[in-house]
Scaffold this motif. Structure first.
Motif, mmCIF file in Angstrom:
data_model
loop_
_atom_site.group_PDB
_atom_site.id
_atom_site.type_symbol
_atom_site.label_atom_id
_atom_site.label_comp_id
_atom_site.label_asym_id
_atom_site.label_seq_id
_atom_site.Cartn_x
_atom_site.Cartn_y
_atom_site.Cartn_z
ATOM 1 N N PHE A 198 23.347 -8.345 10.583
ATOM 2 C CA PHE A 198 22.075 -7.826 11.089
ATOM 3 C C PHE A 198 21.308 -6.986 10.074
ATOM 4 O O PHE A 198 20.083 -6.974 10.090
ATOM 5 C CB PHE A 198 22.288 -7.032 12.373
ATOM 6 C CG PHE A 198 22.399 -7.882 13.604
ATOM 7 C CD1 PHE A 198 21.381 -8.752 13.966
ATOM 8 C CD2 PHE A 198 23.522 -7.820 14.401
ATOM 9 C CE1 PHE A 198 21.477 -9.545 15.092
ATOM 10 C CE2 PHE A 198 23.637 -8.594 15.541
ATOM 11 C CZ PHE A 198 22.605 -9.463 15.892
ATOM 12 N N GLU A 199 22.034 -6.292 9.188
ATOM 13 C CA GLU A 199 21.298 -5.485 8.204
ATOM 14 C C GLU A 199 20.487 -6.361 7.252
ATOM 15 O O GLU A 199 19.486 -5.912 6.682
ATOM 16 C CB GLU A 199 22.224 -4.549 7.422
ATOM 17 C CG GLU A 199 23.278 -5.208 6.583
ATOM 18 C CD GLU A 199 24.603 -5.365 7.308
ATOM 19 O OE1 GLU A 199 25.637 -5.488 6.619
ATOM 20 O OE2 GLU A 199 24.617 -5.360 8.565
ATOM 21 N N GLU A 200 20.907 -7.627 7.104
ATOM 22 C CA GLU A 200 20.097 -8.584 6.341
ATOM 23 C C GLU A 200 19.101 -9.303 7.246
ATOM 24 O O GLU A 200 17.944 -9.530 6.862
ATOM 25 C CB GLU A 200 21.009 -9.604 5.643
ATOM 26 C CG GLU A 200 21.930 -8.984 4.600
ATOM 27 C CD GLU A 200 22.944 -9.966 4.038
ATOM 28 O OE1 GLU A 200 22.651 -11.182 4.026
ATOM 29 O OE2 GLU A 200 24.035 -9.529 3.641
ATOM 30 N N ALA A 201 19.538 -9.644 8.455
ATOM 31 C CA ALA A 201 18.666 -10.372 9.381
ATOM 32 C C ALA A 201 17.404 -9.588 9.708
ATOM 33 O O ALA A 201 16.330 -10.181 9.925
ATOM 34 C CB ALA A 201 19.426 -10.709 10.661
ATOM 35 N N CYS A 202 17.485 -8.252 9.725
ATOM 36 C CA CYS A 202 16.299 -7.467 10.065
ATOM 37 C C CYS A 202 15.232 -7.559 8.972
ATOM 38 O O CYS A 202 14.087 -7.156 9.185
ATOM 39 C CB CYS A 202 16.657 -6.012 10.372
ATOM 40 S SG CYS A 202 17.099 -4.987 8.963
ATOM 41 N N LEU A 203 15.599 -8.140 7.821
ATOM 42 C CA LEU A 203 14.606 -8.362 6.764
ATOM 43 C C LEU A 203 13.915 -9.725 6.878
ATOM 44 O O LEU A 203 13.106 -10.087 6.026
ATOM 45 C CB LEU A 203 15.260 -8.231 5.382
ATOM 46 C CG LEU A 203 15.203 -6.823 4.771
ATOM 47 C CD1 LEU A 203 16.039 -5.841 5.591
ATOM 48 C CD2 LEU A 203 15.660 -6.832 3.336
ATOM 49 N N THR A 204 14.230 -10.458 7.952
ATOM 50 C CA THR A 204 13.532 -11.735 8.162
ATOM 51 C C THR A 204 12.025 -11.528 8.151
ATOM 52 O O THR A 204 11.275 -12.304 7.551
ATOM 53 C CB THR A 204 13.949 -12.378 9.502
ATOM 54 O OG1 THR A 204 15.364 -12.495 9.557
ATOM 55 C CG2 THR A 204 13.333 -13.759 9.651
ATOM 56 N N GLU A 205 11.562 -10.455 8.808
ATOM 57 C CA GLU A 205 10.115 -10.242 8.941
ATOM 58 C C GLU A 205 9.423 -10.105 7.585
ATOM 59 O O GLU A 205 8.461 -10.850 7.303
ATOM 60 C CB GLU A 205 9.845 -9.032 9.848
ATOM 61 C CG GLU A 205 8.408 -8.955 10.334
ATOM 62 C CD GLU A 205 7.451 -8.285 9.370
ATOM 63 O OE1 GLU A 205 6.228 -8.519 9.497
ATOM 64 O OE2 GLU A 205 7.907 -7.532 8.489
ATOM 65 N N PRO A 206 9.842 -9.194 6.699
ATOM 66 C CA PRO A 206 9.163 -9.135 5.396
ATOM 67 C C PRO A 206 9.329 -10.419 4.576
ATOM 68 O O PRO A 206 8.439 -10.776 3.803
ATOM 69 C CB PRO A 206 9.793 -7.928 4.699
ATOM 70 C CG PRO A 206 11.055 -7.647 5.432
ATOM 71 C CD PRO A 206 10.817 -8.089 6.843
ATOM 72 N N CYS A 207 10.445 -11.110 4.745
ATOM 73 C CA CYS A 207 10.607 -12.405 4.070
ATOM 74 C C CYS A 207 9.546 -13.396 4.549
ATOM 75 O O CYS A 207 9.022 -14.195 3.762
ATOM 76 C CB CYS A 207 11.996 -12.982 4.323
ATOM 77 S SG CYS A 207 13.345 -12.100 3.501
ATOM 78 N N CYS A 208 9.221 -13.334 5.842
ATOM 79 C CA CYS A 208 8.204 -14.229 6.394
ATOM 80 C C CYS A 208 6.809 -13.857 5.890
ATOM 81 O O CYS A 208 5.978 -14.738 5.646
ATOM 82 C CB CYS A 208 8.239 -14.194 7.917
ATOM 83 S SG CYS A 208 9.708 -14.975 8.632
#
Length: 341
Positions: free
Chosen positions: A143-153
Motif C-alpha cells: 500500500f505504501e507504493e499503491a498510494c502513489l498510483t495517483e501521482p503516477c497517473c
C-alpha cells in the motif's frame, strides 16, 4: 468512533492541525475504506502554505493519494466486497451528465470536487469513497507504493496522453518533486533521453533522478537542452509550482517543440509569451487523469515496469504530519507517506 485527521481549517497560512473526527456514514453507491497509506501531495503543501489557486471547502481533511481495504459496502454497490485491496481516484464528486463526463473526461468536469479540498480526504483512518472511483490493487504491490498510483497517473496523463514523445527525443523536466520525477520516469519508459532540472537545495532529489537513468541538473540546463544540434529540447515538462519556470521552458524548447505544463503557479507571469509564437511551439496543459489511465498505471506497477520505491522518503503517522510536510517542503525527500493512527 473517532480518529485523528489532518485538517485544513482556514485559508490563512499554516491553518492545518490534527483533529479527532467521527467515522463517516456511507450512503448509496459508496464504500467505507480503512486507509492503509496516504501520500502527501504538493497540493497539500500548497494548501498548508496558502499559496494554492483552487477553491477549498474549509474545514476539510487533506489527502487524495490513498489506498486501503474496504470495510463496509453501501447499498447499490456491485463488484466490490469487504476486504478488497483498493486505491481510489480523486474525482469524489462529478456530474455524470456534464459533457466532459459523458466522453469519459470527468476529470475535466468544471463542477468536479476532489478529495482533500472539495470533500474530506484520507489523512485519517476512515474515508467514504464512491465505488466508481475504486481500482483493485495487485497483491504484490504494497500500500505504501499503491498510494502513489495517483501521482503516477498525473505523470502518465502529462507525458503519454498529452505530449508528443518519440524514442530518442530529448525531454527536460523542470522540478524534481513527485510529479516531475514521475514525468521523467514516464519519459524514460517512452524511450526519451531525460534530464531533470532543480535548484541547489534539490541535490538529494536529483540523485534519485540519476538512479532512474536521468541527468540531474542544478540551475541552468541550457547546455544539456542544446547539446545535440543547438536548437533545444523536443519536450519540456514544467512540473514546478511557480509561474516563472515557463520562461525557462520557452527558452529551452526547440522550434516546433512542445511545452507541457503540469505544475500549478498562481503568480502572474510578467513576461511575454511571444517565443511560443516565434518558435511555433505547442503549449499544453495537463490536469488529473481518468479510469483507463489508472488501469494502465496499476498494471505497470503490478508487473514491475514502474517502480516508485526510490521516491518514497519515509512513512510517518498522521500525527507527525508536520515533519512529513516539512521534509517535502524543504526538498529533503521527494515523497512523504502517512499512515493512520
Amino acid at each position: 468512533m473517532k480518529s485523528a485527521a489532518v485538517v485544513n481549517y482556514a485559508e490563512t497560512k499554516g491553518s492545518v492541525e490534527v483533529r479527532e473526527i467521527e467515522k463517516p456514514e456511507i450512503s448509496n453507491g459508496e464504500v467505507l475504506l480503512e486507509v492503509a497509506n496516504v501520500g502527501v501531495c504538493g497540493s497539500d503543501l500548497h494548501q498548508w502554505t496558502a499559496d494554492h489557486s483552487w477553491p477549498v471547502n474549509y474545514p476539510v481533511v487533506l489527502g487524495h493519494e490513498f489506498g486501503g481495504k474496504i470495510l463496509e459496502v453501501g447499498p447499490g454497490v456491485d463488484g466490490w466486497k469487504t476486504g478488497d485491496r483498493v486505491v481510489s481516484e480523486t474525482a469524489a464528486v462529478i456530474d455524470p451528465m456534464n459533457p466532459m463526463s459523458r466522453v469519459g473526461l470527468y476529470n475535466l468536469d468544471p463542477t468536479r470536487k476532489g478529495f482533500g479540498y472539495g470533500v474530506n480526504g484520507a489523512m485519517t483512518r476512515y474515508v467514504k469513497v464512491p465505488a466508481r472511483c475504486l481500482h483493485h490493487v495487485p497483491d504484490q504491490v504494497p500500500f505504501e507504493e499503491a498510494c502513489l498510483t495517483e501521482p503516477c497517473c498525473v505523470a502518465y496523463n502529462a507525458v503519454v496522453m498529452n505530449s508528443a514523445i518519440k524514442p530518442g527525443d530529448r525531454v527536460l523536466v523542470i522540478g524534481p518533486g513527485t510529479i516531475g520525477m514521475l514525468c521523467a520516469v514516464m519519459a524514460k519508459l517512452n524511450g526519451a533521453e531525460v534530464a531533470v532540472l532543480g535548484l541547489e537545495a534539490d541535490k538529494g532529489r536529483l540523485e534519485i533522478a540519476k538512479g532512474y537513468g536521468c541527468e540531474g541538473i542544478i540551475g541552468d540546463a541550457t547546455d544539456w537542452a542544446k547539446s545535440r544540434d543547438g536548437l533545444g529540447a523536443d519536450l519540456i515538462v514544467d512540473a514546478a509550482g511557480a509561474s516563472a519556470t515557463l520562461k525557462i521552458a520557452m527558452n529551452l524548447v526547440r522550434p516546433n517543440g512542445q511545452i507541457t505544463k503540469v505544475g500549478w503557479g498562481p503568480q502572474p507571469c510578467n513576461f511575454s509569451l511571444d517565443p511560443i509564437v516565434q518558435k511555433n511551439v505547442r503549449l499544453q496543459g495537463s490536469f488529473s487523469h481518468n479510469w483507463p489511465i489508472w488501469e494502465k498505471v496499476i498494471g505497470m506497477m503490478g508487473s514491475g515496469m514502474l517502480d516508485v520505491k526510490p521516491i518514497i522518503g519515509g512513512i510517518w503517522p498522521v500525527t507527525s504530519w508536520l515533519e512529513a510536510f516539512e521534509k517535502m517542503h524543504h526538498g529533503e525527500v521527494v515523497k512523504s507517506v502517512l499512515k493512520p493512527v
